[in-house]
Write an enzyme that holds these catalytic residues in place. Sequence first.
Site, mmCIF file in Angstrom:
data_model
loop_
_atom_site.group_PDB
_atom_site.id
_atom_site.type_symbol
_atom_site.label_atom_id
_atom_site.label_comp_id
_atom_site.label_asym_id
_atom_site.label_seq_id
_atom_site.Cartn_x
_atom_site.Cartn_y
_atom_site.Cartn_z
ATOM 1 N N GLU A 270 -4.285 -6.697 14.976
ATOM 2 C CA GLU A 270 -3.829 -5.376 14.546
ATOM 3 C C GLU A 270 -4.999 -4.383 14.625
ATOM 4 O O GLU A 270 -4.796 -3.195 14.868
ATOM 5 C CB GLU A 270 -3.255 -5.427 13.127
ATOM 6 C CG GLU A 270 -2.374 -4.237 12.795
ATOM 7 C CD GLU A 270 -1.622 -4.358 11.472
ATOM 8 O OE1 GLU A 270 -2.247 -4.150 10.417
ATOM 9 O OE2 GLU A 270 -0.421 -4.655 11.485
ATOM 10 N N GLU B 98 10.615 -4.774 4.383
ATOM 11 C CA GLU B 98 10.671 -6.176 3.944
ATOM 12 C C GLU B 98 10.341 -6.275 2.458
ATOM 13 O O GLU B 98 11.048 -6.928 1.673
ATOM 14 C CB GLU B 98 9.680 -7.042 4.739
ATOM 15 C CG GLU B 98 9.979 -7.200 6.215
ATOM 16 C CD GLU B 98 9.459 -6.045 7.077
ATOM 17 O OE1 GLU B 98 9.049 -4.999 6.521
ATOM 18 O OE2 GLU B 98 9.486 -6.186 8.312
ATOM 19 N N HIS C 27 -3.938 -33.408 17.927
ATOM 20 C CA HIS C 27 -2.782 -34.238 18.280
ATOM 21 C C HIS C 27 -1.594 -33.405 18.744
ATOM 22 O O HIS C 27 -0.475 -33.894 18.769
ATOM 23 C CB HIS C 27 -2.412 -35.128 17.095
ATOM 24 C CG HIS C 27 -3.491 -36.131 16.806
ATOM 25 N ND1 HIS C 27 -3.560 -37.349 17.444
ATOM 26 C CD2 HIS C 27 -4.573 -36.060 16.008
ATOM 27 C CE1 HIS C 27 -4.640 -38.004 17.022
ATOM 28 N NE2 HIS C 27 -5.275 -37.234 16.151
ATOM 29 N N GLY D 26 -4.727 -2.050 5.112
ATOM 30 C CA GLY D 26 -3.975 -3.189 4.580
ATOM 31 C C GLY D 26 -4.637 -4.520 4.898
ATOM 32 O O GLY D 26 -4.779 -5.393 4.029
ATOM 33 N N ARG D 27 -5.087 -4.692 6.125
ATOM 34 C CA ARG D 27 -5.649 -5.993 6.531
ATOM 35 C C ARG D 27 -7.063 -6.199 6.009
ATOM 36 O O ARG D 27 -7.674 -7.230 6.263
ATOM 37 C CB ARG D 27 -5.588 -6.138 8.053
ATOM 38 C CG ARG D 27 -6.218 -5.007 8.835
ATOM 39 C CD ARG D 27 -5.787 -5.025 10.290
ATOM 40 N NE ARG D 27 -6.272 -3.886 11.058
ATOM 41 C CZ ARG D 27 -5.639 -2.711 11.150
ATOM 42 N NH1 ARG D 27 -4.510 -2.511 10.509
ATOM 43 N NH2 ARG D 27 -6.140 -1.745 11.895
ATOM 44 N N LYS E 63 9.485 -0.388 13.529
ATOM 45 C CA LYS E 63 9.987 -0.088 12.176
ATOM 46 C C LYS E 63 11.055 0.998 12.257
ATOM 47 O O LYS E 63 12.107 0.903 11.612
ATOM 48 C CB LYS E 63 8.843 0.449 11.294
ATOM 49 C CG LYS E 63 7.827 -0.588 10.853
ATOM 50 C CD LYS E 63 6.860 0.065 9.868
ATOM 51 C CE LYS E 63 5.661 -0.817 9.592
ATOM 52 N NZ LYS E 63 4.629 -0.169 8.801
ATOM 53 N N LYS F 238 0.842 -1.203 0.000
ATOM 54 C CA LYS F 238 0.000 0.000 0.000
ATOM 55 C C LYS F 238 0.877 1.253 0.000
ATOM 56 O O LYS F 238 0.694 2.153 -0.778
ATOM 57 C CB LYS F 238 -0.922 -0.038 1.213
ATOM 58 C CG LYS F 238 -1.835 1.150 1.323
ATOM 59 C CD LYS F 238 -2.787 0.984 2.487
ATOM 60 C CE LYS F 238 -3.494 2.303 2.767
ATOM 61 N NZ LYS F 238 -4.414 2.223 3.888
HETATM 62 O O1 F6P Z 1 3.404 -3.218 9.783
HETATM 63 C C1 F6P Z 1 2.043 -3.321 9.653
HETATM 64 C C2 F6P Z 1 1.561 -2.885 8.305
HETATM 65 O O2 F6P Z 1 1.536 -1.503 8.227
HETATM 66 C C3 F6P Z 1 0.202 -3.493 8.023
HETATM 67 O O3 F6P Z 1 -0.822 -2.758 8.536
HETATM 68 C C4 F6P Z 1 0.225 -3.628 6.550
HETATM 69 O O4 F6P Z 1 -0.731 -4.563 6.114
HETATM 70 C C5 F6P Z 1 1.641 -4.080 6.319
HETATM 71 O O5 F6P Z 1 2.393 -3.363 7.271
HETATM 72 C C6 F6P Z 1 2.178 -3.877 4.949
HETATM 73 O O6 F6P Z 1 2.145 -2.540 4.558
HETATM 74 P P1 F6P Z 1 2.299 -2.111 3.056
HETATM 75 O O7 F6P Z 1 1.175 -2.727 2.284
HETATM 76 O O8 F6P Z 1 2.244 -0.617 3.044
HETATM 77 O O9 F6P Z 1 3.614 -2.614 2.561
#
Ligand code: F6P
Length: 548
Positions: free
Chosen positions: A352, A212, A383, A266-267, A511, A206
């Site tokens: 979240e 990452e 199990h 995002g979620r 972060k 987003k």
């Molecule tokens: O670190 C949490 C977050 O901000 C989430 O809310 C989001 O889904 C995810 O990181 C990824 O963010 P982006 O889509 O901006 O890379």
Amino acid sequence: MPKAAGPRTPLWPELATHAARLSTVATRELFARDPGRFERFSRQGAGILMDFSRQHLDEMVLGKLLELTEAVGLKDYRDAMWRGEKINATEGRAVLHVALRQPPGANIGGAEIARVVMAEREHMLAFAESVRAGRIAGSSGKPFARVVNIGIGGSDLGPAMAVKALRPYTLDAPQCDFVSNIDGCHLEDILETADPRATLFIVSSKTFTTLETLTNAHTARAWLKAKLGEEAVREHFAAVSVNHRAMDEFGVHPQYRFKMWDWVGGRYSLWSSIGVSLAIAIGKDQFLGMLAGGHDMDEHFRTAPWADNLPALMGLLGVWNINFEALPTLAVLPYDDRLKRFPAYLQQLEMESNGKSVTLEGRRVDWQTAAVIWGEPGNNAQHSFFQLLHQGTPRAALDFLLPAKSSCGNQPQQDLGIASCLAQAEAFMNGQSAETVRADLAQLQVPKERIEELIPHKVHPGSRPSTLVAFQKLDPATLGRLIALYEHKVFTQGVVWGVNSFDQWGVELGKRLTDQLAPAVRDPDGGHAVAPGVGKIIAQLTEWKKGN
Ligand code: F6P
């Protein structure tokens, strides 16, 4: 619109009194007293049967929980969300994931939002279909056989979970893989077997600033460039973001860029172009089927009275368990292996969203908010950790997800799964008394003294509350309904607890610190200032990095 949060209403102490009243009553006793308990405590809506008769509550409690919806103004909040008001107050944003799954002509979120949603949906689905058909192909003309979604959190969990869940619908499509972790191995494991000429990367972010995702995207870009040259990048990378400049800078083909909007969290974004990898995997019709399923549940949540409203009831039951029954965790247990990633998906959705400890007005809460969500496919869980759930000291609430039909056509085995699930639900509720253990062992002719020794070990206390979420079959529409069910459950709980379910400030601190620490980790002799304890760890890790 803001009304008092649930815990600040007079209903809260009343609920506490009911919890005390029921504290000495086992759920099996509630069943024994009421032969109509299943009818009284189960509901059907949008193709889902929710049986909450094994929850530790009675009609008086349910009545009070339903009163809570009025006291906190659940209807007003729900309607405000649908109207596109900026209910995500701390970020000043509307919350319109319901607009993403609207059918043509519904105008959810207003005419302009509906228009952009439809236009983007068309663009994304046309792209997905073209990739599937090989009309959009790699730089050498070879059709894409592999799609690698690079994203994390909401830009990974939804499509990754859904591609796994809907496997039978993916068989004639390129293979979709998902890379999220930063260590490089996650990506490496996929690149190892990828043919660069037939691989399409989708950078899903987003913000297009997530460490990452950008790190993995640059590694993938370098890999592709090394194999096919710089010119190929344009043909092999698609991207989804609100950040158009960053997509430009990365060199993404103008036709392969997809939009997001700040009114989609995002979620909550699987329904948007963040789902492009899923759309490639299952195709346009099935993707639309999932949206339609989500919309079914939206309509149910929007129109059904609270007493029959599945997401609202699920939210209220969670409140009851967390705040009054001292059950801070919820285990999610699917009885279809393809829902393996559903608990992980719900972890972000629920934790979240509602993992907050101040109210919308910024006042500290003195009540529990989100449950800790965890889980595994049911039979595997039986199990491993069910022992603790049956007889351990920590107690948890349970959601069983139960399909009637096998999603792979192996009904005899699915029937065993159904039997396992129902057996567990009953065992968690009824438990096993000392008398039953004694009678069973006596029948096996175990000596009397041995029986008495074994009884404490074999007793199951019972009254472990569970909800059965049953449905016909795991298909795109049902998956859409299930996801939307939990989304609106989370919404209901957020309103009751008085928190903002749509921001996530708690992820920012880590972060920022990562950004500060990265130079010191990479260059330990560079004189970067770090906390003393951290410096010591870095020194040891640096030492170890020199070895084999
Ligand atoms: O670190 C949490 C977050 O901000 C989430 O809310 C989001 O889904 C995810 O990181 C990824 O963010 P982006 O889509 O901006 O890379």
